[in-house]
Design an enzyme around this catalytic site. Structure first.
Site, PDB file in Angstrom:
ATOM      1  N   CYS A 381       1.766  -6.924   8.474  1.00  0.00           N
ATOM      2  CA  CYS A 381       0.588  -7.154   7.631  1.00  0.00           C
ATOM      3  C   CYS A 381       0.387  -5.989   6.659  1.00  0.00           C
ATOM      4  O   CYS A 381       1.163  -5.859   5.718  1.00  0.00           O
ATOM      5  CB  CYS A 381      -0.635  -7.452   8.497  1.00  0.00           C
ATOM      6  SG  CYS A 381      -1.765  -8.552   7.637  1.00  0.00           S
ATOM      7  N   HIS A 507       1.244 -11.786  11.799  1.00  0.00           N
ATOM      8  CA  HIS A 507       1.082 -10.967  13.010  1.00  0.00           C
ATOM      9  C   HIS A 507       1.908 -11.517  14.168  1.00  0.00           C
ATOM     10  O   HIS A 507       1.377 -12.239  15.014  1.00  0.00           O
ATOM     11  CB  HIS A 507      -0.396 -10.916  13.408  1.00  0.00           C
ATOM     12  CG  HIS A 507      -1.222 -10.079  12.504  1.00  0.00           C
ATOM     13  ND1 HIS A 507      -1.347  -8.712  12.659  1.00  0.00           N
ATOM     14  CD2 HIS A 507      -1.948 -10.403  11.412  1.00  0.00           C
ATOM     15  CE1 HIS A 507      -2.124  -8.230  11.709  1.00  0.00           C
ATOM     16  NE2 HIS A 507      -2.496  -9.232  10.932  1.00  0.00           N
ATOM     17  N   GLU A 509       2.882 -10.100  16.755  1.00  0.00           N
ATOM     18  CA  GLU A 509       2.499  -9.525  18.057  1.00  0.00           C
ATOM     19  C   GLU A 509       1.633 -10.483  18.881  1.00  0.00           C
ATOM     20  O   GLU A 509       1.587 -10.376  20.112  1.00  0.00           O
ATOM     21  CB  GLU A 509       1.781  -8.181  17.880  1.00  0.00           C
ATOM     22  CG  GLU A 509       0.379  -8.213  17.274  1.00  0.00           C
ATOM     23  CD  GLU A 509       0.348  -8.193  15.762  1.00  0.00           C
ATOM     24  OE1 GLU A 509       1.341  -8.588  15.117  1.00  0.00           O
ATOM     25  OE2 GLU A 509      -0.692  -7.795  15.187  1.00  0.00           O
TER      26      GLU A 509
HETATM   27  N1  GLN Z   1      -6.021  -5.235   4.417  1.00  0.00           N
HETATM   28  C1  GLN Z   1      -4.924  -6.094   4.182  1.00  0.00           C
HETATM   29  C2  GLN Z   1      -5.366  -7.455   3.690  1.00  0.00           C
HETATM   30  O1  GLN Z   1      -6.490  -7.834   3.828  1.00  0.00           O
HETATM   31  C3  GLN Z   1      -4.070  -6.245   5.416  1.00  0.00           C
HETATM   32  C4  GLN Z   1      -4.756  -6.934   6.549  1.00  0.00           C
HETATM   33  C5  GLN Z   1      -4.062  -6.748   7.863  1.00  0.00           C
HETATM   34  O2  GLN Z   1      -3.226  -5.860   8.019  1.00  0.00           O
HETATM   35  N2  GLN Z   1      -4.443  -7.517   8.860  1.00  0.00           N
HETATM   36  O3  GLN Z   1      -4.578  -8.200   3.169  1.00  0.00           O
END
Ligand code: GLN
Length: 540
Positions: A381, A507, A509
């Site tokens: 992310c 994600h 994970e």
């Molecule tokens: N802050 C970034 C976004 O909103 C990444 C979000 C995250 O890592 N969950 O896109």
């Protein structure tokens, strides 16, 4: 008839109620029962999505996009119970529903009250999980008995046996029996008080699970049984585990908690099948290898902020019979300190998700170091976004490239909001959330790891890779290897000319289990092990 188990906690928080509930789900499922898991959280936030990781630890995301409590991560790792937005209710969500109904005039002129309207809504949320294909619903109640905000929930679960029959409900209460060094004794009084409080509310627990550092002993168990009005055999010790949380279900089985639950609920089931679980625990206890991975994040000192990441790394280690030593590094420190020194000796680098500017430049420095020194890199992310920023700045000479989350006026917004997010102003539940399909480039590291060229993974972010830079980055060596089916959203970037450099917008994970490690985490640990072994060979 679906049976209901309610798990409450007393004495102190952080007793591992979530883990214990997940472990109960695990042992019942392994006896062939069909289990559903649920958590009720007494706080007012509608969901934990708007809370800081300092407050709450990780926000765990489900396939349907629900942003939930991290205990649901334990549920998914320990059981096969399908989870959805109905698996986590907060006071805020319950009240919101009741207030919306009130505004629609659905209470027909009645006075809307905590009892019965809020409690009815809670009961309906619990009973929603029951059904012909479900043997047992396990509902964990967040917080500790005695909390003011937990009262409507306790009142609601007190009433459920009146609706469906006491014989169909089981109350399990988890408490602490502390060891007092000065007295050289375990103390049962806090447990007695906690159960007293529960009984004042009208709930008589059927089973007490007692968390303790030392062996509880017969005398203490008998004393607790007598003072708390439970059967002796229903006082179950749950000692701190030496190696891992994955030992908890085995410990509960040793104390025959499964038989006790079945008997009390009038259920019959087969013998527990724990073979793969025992193998997991064997591997945890006796690893053949060891590998060191750095996790560079912003909430590093908070143990629960990257919970699923740490678990997924461990799972991947198990697949390779390796212990994974996690070196937690505060991202901000890599803005001042010597990055080479901080990352010396690590076999892999992982930058997890995150929000807000603090520490971002440190993460970018860390990625650069991993890229230039050919250290396996796994970006997740925000960890993908910083990898793209780093590459743009240093490999295509756009030194001021950034994400518009951190620099609204950057000349090179290589990470930015796309059209559908630009109009969004509300914060709760408005990100790109939940499971989405992703098509993989057949010859990529990712496709090889997954053994497939289409996958589904969970999301939680607002900002995206800016497609305007795609060709230029690809020409410079950073390839988009996974994308949304319509081709508009970049999901995975890789550097083919690097031992293992994979960064994903989703994600992974959240979908790793100890008995089913996630393919990308497995690939990452494999690459880290290779680096570890080749370095050891050089040193030898
Ligand atoms: N802050 C970034 C976004 O909103 C990444 C979000 C995250 O890592 N969950 O896109």
């Amino acid at each position: 008839m679906t049976k209901h188990i309610f798990v409450t906690g007393g004495v102190v928080s952080s007793l591992g109620k979530g883990l214990t509930s997940a472990s109960i789900g695990c042992i019942l499922e392994r006896r062939g029962l069909r289990v559903r898991m649920q958590k009720l959280d007494p706080y007012i936030n509608v969901d934990p999505g708007t809370m800081s990781p300092y407050q709450h630890g990780e926000v765990y995301v489900l396939d349907d996009g629900a942003e939930t409590d991290l205990d649901l991560g334990h549920y998914e790792r320990f059981t096969n119970s399908p989870l959805s937005k109905d698996s986590n209710f907060t006071s805020g969500r319950i009240y919101l529903k009741v207030i919306e109904k009130e505004r629609q005039g659905k209470y027909l002129g009645g006075t809307v009250q905590v009892v019965p309207h809020i409690t009815d809504e809670i009961k309906a949320s619990v009973r929603k999980l029951a059904g012909p294909d479900v043997d047992v619903v396990i509902t964990e109640l967040g917080g500790t008995v005695g909390d003011i905000e937990g009262l409507p929930f306790l009142e609601a679960i007190r009433q459920i046996p009146l609706d469906i029959g006491r014989e169909n409900c089981l109350f399990i209460h988890l408490t602490l029996v502390p060891y007092l060094k000065a007295a050289k004794e375990l103390k049962t009084k806090p447990t007695q008080h906690s159960v007293q409080q529960l009984r004042e509310i009208g709930i008589q627990p059927d089973v007490l699970i007692v968390r303790t550092e030392r062996e509880l002993g017969r005398d203490n168990a008998e004393k607790i049984a007598l003072f708390c009005n439970v059967e002796k055999k229903a006082v179950i010790e749950e000692r701190d585990k030496e190696f891992s949380i994955y030992e908890v279900p085995l410990g509960l089985l040793e104390h025959r908690l499964d038989d006790l639950i079945l008997k009390k609920l009038g259920l019959t089931a087969g013998e527990p099948d724990m073979e793969d679980w025992e193998e997991i625990v064997r591997r945890i206890r006796n690893p053949d290898h060891e590998v060191t991975v750095a996790v560079v994040g912003k909430y590093i000192e908070h143990r629960d902020a990257y919970k699923s990441i740490y678990e997924a790394l461990d799972h991947a280690g198990l697949a390779h019979r390796s212990r994974v030593i996690i070196k937690r590094i505060e991202a901000e420190e890599l803005e001042k300190a010597d990055v080479a020194q901080a990352l010396a000796g690590v076999d892999g680098l992982l930058v997890p998700g995150g929000f807000g500017k603090r520490g971002v430049e440190g993460k970018i420095n860390a990625v650069r170091f991993a890229r230039e020194n050919r250290i396996p890199y796994f970006g997740i992310c925000l960890g993908m976004q910083v990898a793209v920023i780093e590459y743009t700045r240093n490999m295509i000479d756009r030194p001021n490239a950034h994400s518009t989350e951190f620099a609204a006026d950057t000349p090179d917004p290589v990470i930015c909001l796309l059209e559908d997010q630009k109009q969004v102003t509300a914060k709760g539940g408005t990100m790109r959330l939940g499971a989405q399909r992703c098509l993989l480039q057949p010859d990529s590291i990712s496709a090889r790891a997954y053994g497939s060229d289409e996958v589904s993974e969970r999301h939680r972010h607002r900002y995206e890779f800016n497609p305007v830079y795609r060709d230029e980055l690809q020409a410079a060596g950073l390839h988009v290897m996974g994308q949304s089916p319509d081709g508009k959203l970049a999901e995975i970037v890789e550097i083919p000319d690097h031992p293992w450099f994979v960064a994903v917008q989703f994600h992974p994970e959240f979908k790793s289990k100890p008995n089913r490690p996630h393919p990308l985490f497995q690939g990452f640990i494999e690459a880290a092990l290779e680096r570890h072994n080749s370095r050891s060979a050089v040193m030898a």
